[in-house]
Design a protein around this motif. Structure first.
Motif, PDB file in Angstrom:
ATOM      1  N   TYR A 325      36.788  48.206 -19.253  1.00  0.00           N
ATOM      2  CA  TYR A 325      35.903  47.448 -20.132  1.00  0.00           C
ATOM      3  C   TYR A 325      36.109  47.897 -21.575  1.00  0.00           C
ATOM      4  O   TYR A 325      36.126  49.091 -21.873  1.00  0.00           O
ATOM      5  N   SER A 326      36.244  46.943 -22.469  1.00  0.00           N
ATOM      6  CA  SER A 326      36.499  47.277 -23.868  1.00  0.00           C
ATOM      7  C   SER A 326      35.341  46.920 -24.789  1.00  0.00           C
ATOM      8  O   SER A 326      35.268  47.421 -25.911  1.00  0.00           O
ATOM      9  N   SER A 327      34.428  46.047 -24.346  1.00  0.00           N
ATOM     10  CA  SER A 327      33.315  45.650 -25.205  1.00  0.00           C
ATOM     11  C   SER A 327      32.107  45.279 -24.362  1.00  0.00           C
ATOM     12  O   SER A 327      32.201  45.114 -23.144  1.00  0.00           O
ATOM     13  N   TYR A 328      30.970  45.154 -25.025  1.00  0.00           N
ATOM     14  CA  TYR A 328      29.724  44.840 -24.330  1.00  0.00           C
ATOM     15  C   TYR A 328      28.884  43.888 -25.174  1.00  0.00           C
ATOM     16  O   TYR A 328      29.040  43.800 -26.397  1.00  0.00           O
ATOM     17  N   VAL A 329      27.986  43.176 -24.501  1.00  0.00           N
ATOM     18  CA  VAL A 329      26.967  42.359 -25.156  1.00  0.00           C
ATOM     19  C   VAL A 329      25.673  42.544 -24.377  1.00  0.00           C
ATOM     20  O   VAL A 329      25.656  42.431 -23.148  1.00  0.00           O
ATOM     21  N   LEU A 330      24.595  42.857 -25.075  1.00  0.00           N
ATOM     22  CA  LEU A 330      23.265  42.900 -24.470  1.00  0.00           C
ATOM     23  C   LEU A 330      22.533  41.629 -24.872  1.00  0.00           C
ATOM     24  O   LEU A 330      22.447  41.300 -26.056  1.00  0.00           O
ATOM     25  N   THR A 331      22.008  40.898 -23.880  1.00  0.00           N
ATOM     26  CA  THR A 331      21.226  39.697 -24.167  1.00  0.00           C
ATOM     27  C   THR A 331      19.818  39.874 -23.622  1.00  0.00           C
ATOM     28  O   THR A 331      19.585  40.648 -22.688  1.00  0.00           O
TER      29      THR A 331
END
Length: 377
Positions: A325-331
């Motif tokens: 995994y290289s990036s994340y998004v929290l929604t």
């Protein structure tokens, strides 16, 4: 390897160390809408007034245009409850007006059980001795249907300081409402947030017609008052209502048609001042106790699909056997991105210190993709 397209998976299985946590929520409502607006905007008389933002509708009658439910700033809180401290809340102002409802994702009927947990705070400013019901289970999806079961009643008497509020339950109209009393208790303080859990067993069809079913009704309604969220379902509810002579919410109609079930939640307005002013929040509806009241730390140390994470002081630490995994998004639960960034394989740490307390969706992307619900406190 070419990166896969990232798709948010809103429903995932969470695997805790002790086993699998599979929350099957039929409704989740934290009133995370703009404070100051009505629960249902621009309501008019004799309409269902469906609000596309909140998802709530009104009963279709002459009072459906009279607003008496408003979104207020700030959520209700209750220590250890997973639905605590999220979004805003809704306040009923005590007027005789519209009756809003919101449907579950499925109808619960025929030898099934539904659990409804929520937070509520009653005003203790005025005496309400009539004790009308303030919340019920809507039996049919139509806005013109007037069938409600699973009713919770409330009366308020400011004379009894610290014990102003009395609660009662009734599985349907008619019959005798079961109230707390001096032997059973508890009487509750007003102007204090309480956690209530309804357990409603929807029975079977007894016979092949309304005439055959009469006198053999088998629904059971139970109410748990301020249960400990860290403990499982108590063996004994605080109140229970069962009456074989009183109609069930799922039954034969006199026409021979099968009607009803647990179809939605209904917030009842007062009739002639018989219900107290109240504030409500953190509504969770599921098929088991664990759906609506998972352990308070069950979303803090979790193995989800392809990765695991740990939350400590609003720092999320992600790990995986193969860190792809290289990036994340929290929604948030409305699908709005609130935090995003890059992940480093040597740490996998996310600083969520600027986020408000609540439940979010953690989405990871890279050579793999994954997501899971996560709680930030």
């Amino acid at each position: 390897m070419k990166k896969k397209l990232f798709t948010t998976l809103m429903m995932v299985c969470l695997f805790a160390a002790a086993g699998t946590l599979q929350a099957q929520l039929l409704l989740e409502e934290y009133f995370d809408y703009d404070a100051g607006r009505p629960l249902i905007l621009d309501a008019i008389e004799s309409s269902d007034n469906y609000d596309g933002v909140t998802g709530w509708s009104t009963q279709n009658n002459s009072k459906s245009g009279i607003n008496c439910f408003d979104i207020v700033e700030g959520p209700l809180t209750y220590d250890g409850y997973i639905g605590s401290g999220i979004g805003n809340s809704v306040r009923y102002n005590g007027d005789d007006g519209q009756g809003p409802f919101k449907l579950f994702s499925e109808n619960v009927n025929n030898d099934s059980t539904v659990y409804i947990s929520f937070l509520v705070k009653f005003s203790g400013d005025e005496t309400v001795t009539g004790g009308d019901y303030f919340l019920g289970i809507k039996m049919e999806p139509s806005a013109t249907s007037t069938n409600w079961g699973g009713r919770i009643y409330a009366a308020v008497d400011p004379v009894y300081a610290g014990e102003e509020v009395s609660l009662g339950i009734n599985k349907l109209s008619g019959g005798t409402t079961t109230w707390v009393n001096s032997a059973t208790g508890p009487f509750l303080p007003a102007n204090t947030t309480h956690l209530l859990v309804i357990k409603y067993y929807v029975g079977i069809l007894n016979g092949s017609s309304a005439a055959e079913e009469e006198g053999n009704y088998d629904d059971i309604m139970s109410l748990y008052i301020n249960p400990d969220p860290a403990v499982g379902e108590p063996e004994t509810p605080d109140l229970i209502h069962q009456d074989a002579s009183q109609k069930d919410i799922y039954r034969y109609a006199s026409s021979g048609k099968v009607i009803g079930g647990a179809r939605g939640i209904y917030l009842r307005p007062s009739v002639m001042g018989n219900a107290p002013v109240y504030q409500i929040d953190g509504i969770r509806v599921g098929l088991t106790w664990e759906d609506v009241l998972p352990a308070s730390n069950s979303l803090k140390n979790v193995s989800a699909k392809n990765f695991s994470y740990h939350v400590d002081n609003k720092i999320i630490e992600v790990s995986a056997s193969e860190f792809d995994y290289s990036s994340y998004v929290l929604t948030n639960l409305a699908g709005q991105a609130v935090l995003s960034g890059s992940l480093q394989s040597d740490s996998g740490k996310i600083d969520a210190s600027k986020l408000n307390t609540g439940i979010y969706i953690l989405n990871l992307k890279g050579n793999q993709q994954a997501s899971a619900k996560i709680i930030i406190r």
